[in-house]
Scaffold this active site. Structure first.
Site, PDB file in Angstrom:
ATOM      1  N   GLY A  10      21.040 -12.844  -8.192  1.00 31.18           N
ATOM      2  CA  GLY A  10      20.986 -14.295  -8.042  1.00 31.18           C
ATOM      3  C   GLY A  10      22.167 -14.856  -7.275  1.00 31.18           C
ATOM      4  O   GLY A  10      23.172 -14.174  -7.059  1.00 31.18           O
ATOM      5  N   GLU A 103      24.532  -6.914 -13.103  1.00 26.74           N
ATOM      6  CA  GLU A 103      24.100  -5.788 -13.920  1.00 26.74           C
ATOM      7  C   GLU A 103      23.081  -4.906 -13.179  1.00 26.74           C
ATOM      8  O   GLU A 103      23.249  -3.685 -13.126  1.00 26.74           O
ATOM      9  CB  GLU A 103      23.460  -6.362 -15.179  1.00 26.74           C
ATOM     10  CG  GLU A 103      23.600  -5.524 -16.400  1.00 26.74           C
ATOM     11  CD  GLU A 103      22.618  -6.011 -17.462  1.00 26.74           C
ATOM     12  OE1 GLU A 103      22.055  -7.110 -17.306  1.00 26.74           O
ATOM     13  OE2 GLU A 103      22.405  -5.248 -18.416  1.00 26.74           O
ATOM     14  N   ILE A 126      27.492 -15.270 -12.520  1.00 22.36           N
ATOM     15  CA  ILE A 126      28.035 -16.538 -12.997  1.00 22.36           C
ATOM     16  C   ILE A 126      28.083 -16.553 -14.518  1.00 22.36           C
ATOM     17  O   ILE A 126      28.794 -17.344 -15.101  1.00 22.36           O
ATOM     18  CB  ILE A 126      27.249 -17.769 -12.485  1.00 22.36           C
ATOM     19  CG1 ILE A 126      25.813 -17.768 -12.983  1.00 22.36           C
ATOM     20  CG2 ILE A 126      27.299 -17.888 -10.985  1.00 22.36           C
ATOM     21  CD1 ILE A 126      25.225 -19.164 -12.930  1.00 22.36           C
ATOM     22  N   ASP A 127      27.328 -15.677 -15.166  1.00 21.20           N
ATOM     23  CA  ASP A 127      27.271 -15.665 -16.633  1.00 21.20           C
ATOM     24  C   ASP A 127      28.514 -15.055 -17.274  1.00 21.20           C
ATOM     25  O   ASP A 127      28.721 -15.190 -18.473  1.00 21.20           O
ATOM     26  CB  ASP A 127      26.044 -14.884 -17.107  1.00 21.20           C
ATOM     27  CG  ASP A 127      24.754 -15.616 -16.823  1.00 21.20           C
ATOM     28  OD1 ASP A 127      24.810 -16.820 -16.518  1.00 21.20           O
ATOM     29  OD2 ASP A 127      23.690 -14.990 -16.894  1.00 21.20           O
ATOM     30  N   ARG A 162      22.717 -42.478 -27.364  1.00 26.16           N
ATOM     31  CA  ARG A 162      21.698 -41.455 -27.199  1.00 26.16           C
ATOM     32  C   ARG A 162      22.280 -40.078 -27.410  1.00 26.16           C
ATOM     33  O   ARG A 162      23.375 -39.793 -26.935  1.00 26.16           O
ATOM     34  CB  ARG A 162      21.189 -41.473 -25.772  1.00 26.16           C
ATOM     35  CG  ARG A 162      20.061 -42.416 -25.569  1.00 26.16           C
ATOM     36  CD  ARG A 162      19.612 -42.277 -24.139  1.00 26.16           C
ATOM     37  NE  ARG A 162      18.532 -43.219 -23.905  1.00 26.16           N
ATOM     38  CZ  ARG A 162      18.154 -43.620 -22.715  1.00 26.16           C
ATOM     39  NH1 ARG A 162      18.782 -43.163 -21.644  1.00 26.16           N
ATOM     40  NH2 ARG A 162      17.159 -44.453 -22.571  1.00 26.16           N
ATOM     41  N   GLU A 221      20.688 -21.444 -22.031  1.00 32.64           N
ATOM     42  CA  GLU A 221      19.232 -21.324 -21.866  1.00 32.64           C
ATOM     43  C   GLU A 221      18.650 -20.256 -22.792  1.00 32.64           C
ATOM     44  O   GLU A 221      17.491 -20.306 -23.166  1.00 32.64           O
ATOM     45  CB  GLU A 221      18.881 -21.015 -20.412  1.00 32.64           C
ATOM     46  CG  GLU A 221      19.530 -19.742 -19.903  1.00 32.64           C
ATOM     47  CD  GLU A 221      19.181 -19.424 -18.443  1.00 32.64           C
ATOM     48  OE1 GLU A 221      18.089 -19.760 -17.974  1.00 32.64           O
ATOM     49  OE2 GLU A 221      20.038 -18.813 -17.766  1.00 32.64           O
TER      50      GLU A 221
END
Lengths: 342, 342, 342, 342
Positions: A10, A103, A126-127, A162, A221
């Site tokens: 990615g 990975e 990025i993770d 909110r 996510e």
């Protein structure tokens, strides 16, 4: 020496900075020639190449994306893929490869190294969930983008009463959520490593409204409810097209909170914005150093290794080590900042 | 337990994040009460205090500056200063101090600790030149601001054929210049640790014009010419007020380059913009963690220590160690990225 | 004179800048006293007030949100609501009102003005769809946030061969989509005023892949397909919770494109990030000027008016004019930049 | 038709956006061919050209600088310059010119138009001081950069009790100072149109310290003291090189304030950072629209005109009108926001 370079997986801010540094060091200090392989492992597999030298790298340092293109092609899932790669490397006169990826990309590199291909890896995600390195480039950019978004959402939470649920990247590891949650002053952070209890979350929301302004909840996510956790209160309303309007975990949580507490709740899903565009200074510095050291590793013939940040040093670790397991948020790391949450 | 908190020295993004984290952890997890001392060591010296609790810390995480104010007051240069501090701490019922500051502030803390004051330190300097810790908060923000400025200047250098000299902070150490120079793609970086040769620099400028677009040169405010290096070519023109219009080292270098090479040269001095405003995500994360761990150190009675980042861990090191010597850019670190320069 | 101030409707960067300017001018130049009404029309309706003076406005200029809070309460839909407001204004000694808000808030103001309440309006909408004024504050901030997101997505589209659909705010008017699409270099812009043809859009996507890199499509949340346009190809896959994972129009379009063209497509929904946080310089300037002129209008007794930007001047127009009709993107304005699209 | 394009004068964010829009509209909608002239009027003067088509314009929209290069060359100050230009245009088969530039560049265009050259102008100046148009592109970017700097300096002024003087661009007109001063919440704005009284300024500084935190003063580089205003209190200290360390007006004012009030004062000179780098959304939108309309003006044969923003419309005005006089800040415009100052 002729060195091939490829980028896989990615998008990730800093890829171009790595490419530029590898090429610059390789040409200037080691006398290498370079060949760019296009679109990750598809490049050496299908012989997709592009010219790659100092000229091609001019001006790319601050740019997101990768001038080499990328893909998720895995040569090991293709019949004869490995042989094809070896043939293509040989016929292009490529002596060594620098593979920049996460990975999957480095997993392929690891196996190719075992099969005799001279390859050096540069970790990319990025993770931030690759073991063996303190940080990966792209992560700092993603965390800053998420933090800026949270900064903006605070004023809405504060003025408009909110609940705001911010879904950030992190399918398996909660690093982006944890860092952005701390940096953005979130009042709850939900990560894949720690299943959440929707009831406890809703109690937190109600307490929060009593003592302060509306809460901001950051969620990876990949976050999941605790087993048996009832997340089915909201059945999903149909939209004008007859489709149920519910997205990912961020939307689900916002809907549940609104249904259970009666407080207006909105989800913001940051998505691909987190992985594109210009890298932060930290990521440019880290990516550049990874690239410089990768070229040095090739020059030293130290193949089968990948670059790793340890403290402020760049070290070489075995490729197999970097991809052996995911680096997850430990319970201690999650607990460290818990005083701000819940 | 009643804990005093103070911030000393120059402005640095992240100070408020430390204060908030110390207070939050202290109140919630250790049952501390807090007292804010205003304006650095002037606070305990003159008994300037302010209320400090969770309420006072609401919303300050993303804000630059320090709600406690700051100063460069040194109690050791004032007759009876130390006794006054001890008296004021005692009469305010303060059992321990958290001192957030740089070399000077922590130097005072070190001496006070030796004299029996229970103090814990948090290192602070945008210059990143405190030994004992991998990074200090504020540094990443300064580097990003400098890098964004360099990004902007590239287009002017490129389109308008001008040498641009960017002067960044760093009186003794070249960390900001080195990191921003690498991240911004500068073509030369001049730092205090490595005296520069103006003649060699001018040759670089001329070569650069032949092969590429106009160079960007990043220079620490503390950079100096090599001994015997002639920097007096420019005698300084008088302005409308009869004053010679020459500023710091950035202006000097730009003037010399223009005089020697005939290439239009401009200096940009980033100045205080580098040390104010909202911190980056990295700095908020680091500052928050320093604050959490400082409160824990107080709770553990581990006085005379300061917080330090080592890899991704926060550790406690003796205060004396953190302030014993400046952390300078080593010749190896300077050389690492030299392939982009000169 | 005692003047009440309230802010209504959705969040919008610049509200605090208006409040600060009204108060500053009113106190300093007209000798007004002020009273803040909390949470939009709920404030005068329920007598929710807060102190409002120069002190309360210190430091709020760069902050998003509104220190007065907001709501969507409409007194005309509440029995006796108007009388209650009049009573509360009278008992609080409030002689005039400054109402800052969008279509709904100013619609109430218009009717109250007709019923004899002395009110001056300041137009507010990030959607920029209020007639009578060239621009509203908040719009420029929203457009910049959307443009920065598009900038980031370009590198992903370019390197990873993906269609990216960016959903921006704009339920009735396509201003944000149009401006951000032009500024971000989108290759298609879909707005509510111009129903789109999904088939034509997919042909555009395919052409684009042949001649350039993957397209970025900006779509207003209120965009709709042409009548009879078949948007039901995608039936929606069920997620782990048994819910169909399809969100708003952005997600729908991305799914349709992927199903019809076979090109990987992703939607990014910017959501509330567009309406929070610090305003751009333009919005602070415009909001400040609106506030200054609103105070002058009160001083002049020119009630029933709202502030409007015309060219570079601030003018007063009848409240009824500003809210009479939505300002939509005309076919000519949509066509102007069509050369970049399709 | 064959159309030449050139960019002249100082750097300005949005130049590339104009070029891209002219070319795109010209090629797609009018069937033009284009030729790029390099480095302003030096291009047609010396026959320096480059290929210019849709391909060359790909990806340049968000980039600062100009792909055509720039210079301040004036053909009217060179013997036979005008004839040379006419000859070069003829021999290159160029039928019409689009000249993008400021007062000087458009001044040349105006005279050439009178001499029969078919030229259309696009106004460009970050100073916003060209009459005939509400705004010029580049200005909004400069104001935002200055405003962000002021935002950062507030926290230092607040926490460290220092006067901060921010020098921004604007040799003849104070637009950047005025807009950034309003948007940044400065407490004084000094512009060329309104000579300042250093004594009054120092009184303001002292009052400010009594009632609030340290002031931020924004000053145009072209600001001047009132006649007879004594600005010579500071004689200038000599630095290590024997040079007096005093720079421009910002430094002068900071020195005077410190000498007169005893308050620590620092100047920040933003310099070229204001005119490089990526344009804001507003500037990209304005620059793009100017480009589209310039191509249309060429197609319509409406030469001797320049593009102008009036409200939200782009109009054509005579070139001579746009360059006839500088657009200065009027006393009324300066006074409008005076309630925040002094």
């Amino acid at each position: 020496m002729r060195v091939g370079v490829l980028t896989g997986g990615g998008d990730c801010p800093g890829l171009n900075a790595v490419i530029r540094a590898v090429v610059r060091r390789g040409v200037r200090d080691h006398g290498f020639e370079f060949l760019g392989f296009r679109d990750g492992w598809r490049g050496p597999l299908e012989g997709l190449t592009m010219e790659l030298g100092i000229e091609q790298c001019r001006g790319i340092l601050p740019r997101g994306g990768t001038i080499l293109g990328s893909s998720r092609t895995n040569p090991f899932s293709i019949d004869g893929g490995v042989e094809q790669i070896k043939d293509n490397l040989a016929s292009a006169g490529v002596d060594a490869l620098v593979a920049i990826g996460g990975e999957d990309t480095l997993g392929v590199a690891t196996k190719l190294a075992e099969l005799g291909v001279d390859v050096v890896g540069v970790p990319k995600t990025i993770d931030n969930d690759l073991s063996g390195t303190d940080f990966t480039f792209g992560f700092d950019t993603a965390v800053n983008i998420a933090t800026e978004a949270i900064d903006r959402l605070h004023t809405t939470a504060e003025s408009h009463h909110r609940v705001l649920v911010v879904e950030v990247m992190g399918r398996h590891a909660g690093w982006i959520a944890l860092h952005a949650g701390i940096a953005g002053g979130a009042s709850a952070v939900l990560i894949p490593e720690q299943p959440f209890d929707i009831e406890a979350l809703c109690r937190h929301v109600e307490t929060r409204f009593e003592t302060s302004y509306a809460p901001i909840i950051v969620v990876s996510e990949g976050a999941v409810p605790v087993e048996g956790g009832d997340m089915t209160l909201v059945s999903g309303e149909k939209d004008a097209f007859g489709h149920v309007r519910l997205g990912g975990i961020g939307d689900r949580i916002a809907s549940e909170i609104e249904a259970r507490t009666g407080k207006e709740s909105r989800a913001v899903v940051l998505g691909h914005v987190q992985r594109g565009g210009t890298p932060t200074a930290f990521d440019r510095w880290l990516a550049t150093r990874f690239g410089l050291h990768a070229a040095d590793a090739v020059a030293a013939g130290d193949f089968g290794t990948m670059m790793a940040l340890r403290g402020t040093n760049i070290e070489r670790v075995p490729l197999s080590e970097g991809t052996a397991e995911l680096k997850l948020v430990s319970p201690e790391e999650y607990a460290e900042a818990a005083v701000f949450f819940g």
